[in-house]
Design an enzyme around this catalytic site. Sequence first.
Site, mmCIF file in Angstrom:
data_model
loop_
_atom_site.group_PDB
_atom_site.id
_atom_site.type_symbol
_atom_site.label_atom_id
_atom_site.label_comp_id
_atom_site.label_asym_id
_atom_site.label_seq_id
_atom_site.Cartn_x
_atom_site.Cartn_y
_atom_site.Cartn_z
ATOM 1 N N THR A 87 0.870 -1.180 0.000
ATOM 2 C CA THR A 87 0.000 0.000 0.000
ATOM 3 C C THR A 87 0.903 1.225 0.000
ATOM 4 O OG1 THR A 87 -0.053 0.154 2.393
ATOM 5 C CG2 THR A 87 -1.748 -1.181 1.372
ATOM 6 N N GLU A 142 -5.870 -4.181 0.725
ATOM 7 C CA GLU A 142 -6.020 -5.232 1.745
ATOM 8 C C GLU A 142 -7.208 -6.154 1.476
ATOM 9 O OE1 GLU A 142 -5.415 -2.072 2.202
ATOM 10 O OE2 GLU A 142 -4.168 -1.679 3.959
ATOM 11 N N LYS A 161 -14.213 17.753 11.356
ATOM 12 C CA LYS A 161 -14.876 17.785 12.662
ATOM 13 C C LYS A 161 -15.099 19.238 13.061
ATOM 14 C CE LYS A 161 -12.721 13.445 13.623
ATOM 15 N NZ LYS A 161 -11.383 13.204 13.143
ATOM 16 N N TRP A 173 -19.785 16.118 12.481
ATOM 17 C CA TRP A 173 -18.952 15.677 11.360
ATOM 18 C C TRP A 173 -19.513 16.202 10.051
ATOM 19 C CZ3 TRP A 173 -17.475 9.793 12.068
ATOM 20 C CH2 TRP A 173 -16.635 9.673 13.188
HETATM 21 P P1 AMP Z 1 -6.016 1.477 -2.024
HETATM 22 O O1 AMP Z 1 -5.612 0.426 -1.091
HETATM 23 O O2 AMP Z 1 -4.905 2.377 -2.455
HETATM 24 O O3 AMP Z 1 -6.780 0.956 -3.192
HETATM 25 O O4 AMP Z 1 -7.022 2.447 -1.242
HETATM 26 C C1 AMP Z 1 -8.186 1.982 -0.624
HETATM 27 C C2 AMP Z 1 -9.042 3.132 -0.208
HETATM 28 O O5 AMP Z 1 -9.600 3.812 -1.342
HETATM 29 C C3 AMP Z 1 -10.267 2.743 0.598
HETATM 30 O O6 AMP Z 1 -9.961 2.489 1.946
HETATM 31 C C4 AMP Z 1 -11.164 3.948 0.409
HETATM 32 O O7 AMP Z 1 -10.814 5.013 1.268
HETATM 33 C C5 AMP Z 1 -10.861 4.369 -1.003
HETATM 34 N N1 AMP Z 1 -11.917 3.841 -1.894
HETATM 35 C C6 AMP Z 1 -11.867 2.752 -2.649
HETATM 36 N N2 AMP Z 1 -13.014 2.609 -3.342
HETATM 37 C C7 AMP Z 1 -13.818 3.631 -2.995
HETATM 38 C C8 AMP Z 1 -15.139 4.047 -3.356
HETATM 39 N N3 AMP Z 1 -15.866 3.390 -4.242
HETATM 40 N N4 AMP Z 1 -15.635 5.149 -2.758
HETATM 41 C C9 AMP Z 1 -14.921 5.858 -1.865
HETATM 42 N N5 AMP Z 1 -13.662 5.521 -1.500
HETATM 43 C C10 AMP Z 1 -13.122 4.430 -2.055
#
Ligand code: AMP
Length: 548
Positions: free
Chosen positions: A187, A331, A443, A448
């Site tokens: 990540t 993850e 916040k 929120w």
């Molecule tokens: P990554 O591991 O880089 O793919 O990032 C994952 C994160 O992307 C998630 O924990 C979310 O915060 C964001 N994310 C993924 N899909 C969505 C979605 N459809 N809407 C809003 N946030 C998303």
Amino acid sequence: MLSTMQDVPLTVTRILTHGMTIHGKSQVTTWTGEPEPHRRSFADIGARASQLAHALRDELGVDGDQRVATLMWNNAEHVEAYLAIPSMGAVLHTLNLRLPAEQLVWIVNHADDKVVLANGSLLPLLAPLLPHLPSVEHVVVSGPGDRSLLDGLAPTVHEYEELIAGRPTSYAWPELDERSAAAMCYTSGTTGDPKGVVYSHRSIYLHSMQVNMAESMGLTDKDTTLVVVPQFHVNAWGLPHATFMTGVNMLMPDRFLQPAPLAEMIERERPTHAAAVPTIWQGLLAEVTAKPRDLSSMASVTIGGAACPPSLMEAYDKLGVRLCHAWGMTETSPLGTMSNPPAGLTDEQEWPYRITQGRFPAGVEARLVGPGGEHLPWDGESAGELEVRGAWIAGAYYGGADGEDLRPEDKFSEDGWLKTGDVGVISADGYLTLTDRAKDVIKSGGEWISSVDLENALMAHPDVAEAAVVAVPDEKWGERPLATVVLKEGATADYAALRTFLAQSVAKWQLPERWTIIPAVPKTSVGKFDKKVIRRQYADGELDITQL
Ligand code: AMP
């Protein structure tokens, strides 16, 4: 009593052998920038995956669970690596080519990569890193690019095509433990060191089946999917493995990820499906608005990785392209939810479901946890942090060659669930609506404010191309929203008008007082809004703020 069923390991090898035989005629088409793209059948990919495995084992000495990294675009050779490396028992490590150099160095050293398969066009990126990568013994180069950049550098350099040529087109694949490591992906990590997620053969197999289910992407061998989401971003959302299960043809853009070539690819190759983050679809929309193209072959598009503004869905509806929202993380392999509405609804009734992040498939359990650790009801109103568990969800991060797996408290609950860091609500019928990342929530005076709600509302304005809203410190309220807006070409800023427009969809007390126009929203390595950069720019006084 135990079952009487056979215990056949669920492995990438089985996906490979199935795809190359049962769906041998399906194709991977790679864009080359030449008049004709390059086409290779699944049968050929399978044969070449065997040749690659022979080359890695016999010539380069890859053994056991050694890591083989890829620094590649989406293309046929990358698919070969996806299938060959895990099937021979080694571990595929996809490198994110958009990460800063020092992070890439850290990641390769942490994973202890022995070989790097690289595209020639990425050698300017790889070459300066090599002196800092002591574990890398071999670099294997494919595709156009200046090889002389590697002259005099320590690892042995091989030409991909020469290396695999003449080797046997079948391989005595070992029978692997389905729980063993198949692939890893780090990540990008906004704080601290990057964290490595290690996928097992079993998790990839089960995730691929879910991707293929009708309630998810539901693709068959009649389909072609345009895989824009990079193969270094959560295994291109599982598509290269899922497609080998069902014979879905793949259209790979290689390094041609700009809106104009994407539009041309779609018009010429007529894919029926595509997958990418919202910024790609925003860019393509601007392109086809300026220069109309026929995108109508794409019956469905999976959009995720960041919140999809409803206005973007509406715009694509008008082009005959249905965006389907999905949520996931590195993850979670990544498929966590998809927003296919329940059966029996009219278009109008479907809309409120389509704009959610979607519902959980059978393989993903979810719960919402409040600030005091209490579990919240699925009533569409109670907002909390989303936690998930399931057979394709990470239970830990890779600890390095000599270290133990890492289970940081802020990432895993005591009972082993993944803390996603995403905040939202879940409806009684299991549809998730995310309101924010936990760290992006504003916040204000004990209440929120959802930055995503404000962004979605702003991006529905005809003059707004993109908008990102972040929390900034405020003496009276603790935090208040700052609206950063990218205007469409030719539009002029009128903050008061934008604020009035926003007031139609959000409560008055949520309206931002601080506004600024920026040329583009800063993006992360996988194309998401990079809000920490905006926060830093604000803190450093780099933004020209108008106070209303
Ligand atoms: P990554 O591991 O880089 O793919 O990032 C994952 C994160 O992307 C998630 O924990 C979310 O915060 C964001 N994310 C993924 N899909 C969505 C979605 N459809 N809407 C809003 N946030 C998303």
